[in-house]
Design a protein around this motif. Sequence first.
Motif, PDB file in Angstrom:
ATOM      1  N   ILE B  45       0.835  -1.202   0.000  1.00  0.00           N
ATOM      2  CA  ILE B  45       0.000   0.000   0.000  1.00  0.00           C
ATOM      3  C   ILE B  45       0.871   1.255   0.000  1.00  0.00           C
ATOM      4  O   ILE B  45       0.579   2.240  -0.672  1.00  0.00           O
ATOM      5  CB  ILE B  45      -0.937  -0.004   1.228  1.00  0.00           C
ATOM      6  CG1 ILE B  45      -2.041  -1.037   1.036  1.00  0.00           C
ATOM      7  CG2 ILE B  45      -1.554   1.360   1.449  1.00  0.00           C
ATOM      8  CD1 ILE B  45      -2.918  -1.208   2.237  1.00  0.00           C
ATOM      9  N   ALA B  46       1.966   1.183   0.762  1.00  0.00           N
ATOM     10  CA  ALA B  46       2.823   2.360   0.917  1.00  0.00           C
ATOM     11  C   ALA B  46       3.312   2.875  -0.430  1.00  0.00           C
ATOM     12  O   ALA B  46       3.473   4.083  -0.617  1.00  0.00           O
ATOM     13  CB  ALA B  46       4.002   2.032   1.816  1.00  0.00           C
ATOM     14  N   SER B  47       3.528   1.964  -1.372  1.00  0.00           N
ATOM     15  CA  SER B  47       4.022   2.446  -2.667  1.00  0.00           C
ATOM     16  C   SER B  47       2.922   3.156  -3.436  1.00  0.00           C
ATOM     17  O   SER B  47       3.179   4.011  -4.268  1.00  0.00           O
ATOM     18  CB  SER B  47       4.604   1.297  -3.466  1.00  0.00           C
ATOM     19  OG  SER B  47       3.619   0.341  -3.676  1.00  0.00           O
ATOM     20  N   LEU B  49       0.871   5.120  -2.085  1.00  0.00           N
ATOM     21  CA  LEU B  49       0.647   6.408  -1.439  1.00  0.00           C
ATOM     22  C   LEU B  49       1.662   7.456  -1.851  1.00  0.00           C
ATOM     23  O   LEU B  49       1.586   8.588  -1.395  1.00  0.00           O
ATOM     24  CB  LEU B  49       0.708   6.237   0.076  1.00  0.00           C
ATOM     25  CG  LEU B  49      -0.504   5.578   0.719  1.00  0.00           C
ATOM     26  CD1 LEU B  49      -0.229   5.295   2.170  1.00  0.00           C
ATOM     27  CD2 LEU B  49      -1.696   6.495   0.590  1.00  0.00           C
ATOM     28  N   THR B  50       2.602   7.073  -2.686  1.00  0.00           N
ATOM     29  CA  THR B  50       3.622   8.021  -3.095  1.00  0.00           C
ATOM     30  C   THR B  50       2.968   9.304  -3.578  1.00  0.00           C
ATOM     31  O   THR B  50       2.110   9.266  -4.453  1.00  0.00           O
ATOM     32  CB  THR B  50       4.468   7.425  -4.230  1.00  0.00           C
ATOM     33  OG1 THR B  50       4.985   6.186  -3.771  1.00  0.00           O
ATOM     34  CG2 THR B  50       5.607   8.337  -4.597  1.00  0.00           C
ATOM     35  N   VAL B 149      12.148  -0.293  -3.878  1.00  0.00           N
ATOM     36  CA  VAL B 149      12.198   1.070  -4.394  1.00  0.00           C
ATOM     37  C   VAL B 149      11.112   1.938  -3.798  1.00  0.00           C
ATOM     38  O   VAL B 149      11.353   3.039  -3.340  1.00  0.00           O
ATOM     39  CB  VAL B 149      12.089   1.061  -5.935  1.00  0.00           C
ATOM     40  CG1 VAL B 149      12.151   2.467  -6.477  1.00  0.00           C
ATOM     41  CG2 VAL B 149      13.184   0.227  -6.531  1.00  0.00           C
ATOM     42  N   THR B 150       9.901   1.424  -3.786  1.00  0.00           N
ATOM     43  CA  THR B 150       8.806   2.285  -3.353  1.00  0.00           C
ATOM     44  C   THR B 150       8.099   1.773  -2.110  1.00  0.00           C
ATOM     45  O   THR B 150       7.200   2.426  -1.612  1.00  0.00           O
ATOM     46  CB  THR B 150       7.760   2.423  -4.474  1.00  0.00           C
ATOM     47  OG1 THR B 150       7.344   1.117  -4.850  1.00  0.00           O
ATOM     48  CG2 THR B 150       8.333   3.130  -5.663  1.00  0.00           C
ATOM     49  N   GLY B 151       8.471   0.607  -1.651  1.00  0.00           N
ATOM     50  CA  GLY B 151       7.744   0.023  -0.525  1.00  0.00           C
ATOM     51  C   GLY B 151       8.174   0.590   0.812  1.00  0.00           C
ATOM     52  O   GLY B 151       9.067   1.431   0.910  1.00  0.00           O
ATOM     53  N   LEU B 152       7.521   0.096   1.833  1.00  0.00           N
ATOM     54  CA  LEU B 152       7.774   0.553   3.197  1.00  0.00           C
ATOM     55  C   LEU B 152       9.193   0.161   3.640  1.00  0.00           C
ATOM     56  O   LEU B 152       9.613  -0.970   3.444  1.00  0.00           O
ATOM     57  CB  LEU B 152       6.751  -0.102   4.112  1.00  0.00           C
ATOM     58  CG  LEU B 152       6.624   0.353   5.542  1.00  0.00           C
ATOM     59  CD1 LEU B 152       6.078   1.760   5.592  1.00  0.00           C
ATOM     60  CD2 LEU B 152       5.691  -0.591   6.279  1.00  0.00           C
TER      61      LEU B 152
END
Lengths: 206, 270
Positions: B45-47, B49-50, B149-152
């Motif tokens: 999910i965190a990715s 939310l970028t 790269v984009t995760g938590l």
Amino acid sequence: MAIYSCWIFNRHCNCVYSREWEPKIPTAGSRLFSPFTNNSSTSTSTNSTTTSSSTVNQTASTSKNELGNGLTNVSNQNDKAKLLFGAIFSLRNIASKLYSPKNNHDPNDESINPNSISNYLTTFSTNNYRVHYFESASNWKIALISDPKCQDLQSALNFIYVQLFNDFVVKNALSQIDFDEGEYIDNPAFINGLDNYVTSLPAFTS
Amino acid sequence: MIHSLYILNKAGGLVYQQDYSSTLNKLSINDYLVFAGTIHGVHAIASKLTPTQITCSNKNANTTGTPLLGSTVSTPKLGSSGANHITSPRMESQSTMMRDQDNADGLWHLINNFTNINNPSVNNADLLSSSSVSYNKLSSNFFYMKSNVTGLNIVETDFFNIFIFQTLTGIKFILITSPDIHKKEGASDGNNPEVSKQEETEKVNLSLNRDVNSRPDKDLSSSYEVAEELLRKIYILYGDYVMKNPFYSMDMPIKAELFDIKVRALIESF
């Protein structure tokens, strides 16, 4: 470094306030983005990311600048708000579940009330951004999304809650006490106050 | 100090859980599985939310920037899991671009090492320690950046931090540490009870007041590097003592005594 957005959730899990600031785009004149400069006629239009880098809009509408650039209360109902709330909610549950301070300190120490403390989530981050989180005793949740290299913003969140939210929303007789779904904080004193405060933070421009 | 270690397979299932201190609550097996699933989910999910601001500015930067070495080091996207698929190709290529220069040297060095050493008895740890300079350089820029790269990455709470390391194959290593990763348990418990009590009270006061002005924030990036380094070493142990174990079946819980011993030794020596 930059601060990208601010989100406030009530105890019914609704997003009651969202504010997404425009990015600081290095323009030709490399002016710093500051929506509250008085000389709005010379400020670079950053309303649209596609045109702002090339054009300097001489007729930058003053009405836009009253509320600053970016989006206010636009994303309250969309997926992004819900995902953010979900992530925060999950992580704060993990935080309180994995650690209970009352098991970990001296029970003879009477200076603290063991029932009143628990472990709080403060931030979580990825390579692209960092979420700073604050939760009040009445379950208001405030989240600031910033650059990952941004320093800790807990004191800023504390200020937002105590000075701005309390004064302009909680103590405001005209404001809703409990926000239902679809309702949001629309009083200009709070919105402007928050904008002024956040844009004045060193983390916002530095 | 290190509180506990979790290893998640690429589907988010918990395959290994070990506590190294008594600070954290003991949970039921089911709760640990829920924890693993939650972290896995929030990581993905965190990715999503970028902030859009970042993607916008990346596009701008990308259109103005010339594709330097974008394709020279074509990074193999080995079965990367969930979060990585969400990564937009633009951002992927940009981060590749920025780091290619550094990577190219280190990568060649590592490839040479792998091809030159044909001795099957050499295990990963020896190999990597023999080329530790290039490995460190490489890993900090290449392996790590490409795999998460984009995760938590980091979760901070008042009393512990969670560090998440994702490998190229989608396995997650999760380390739960004290806020100050270097602080040893013995130092605060045994030697000087007065000090420890004072510290504890301070900490509790901190959480009571929620006035966190004095949080040692600049320690975060350094403790992040420390944790990352440790997780990388654990990954090497995983390669040696789990993956090379002929009785281990993929994605199943790890029951390897040797792995337990080695990881515990590593964490205790830390």
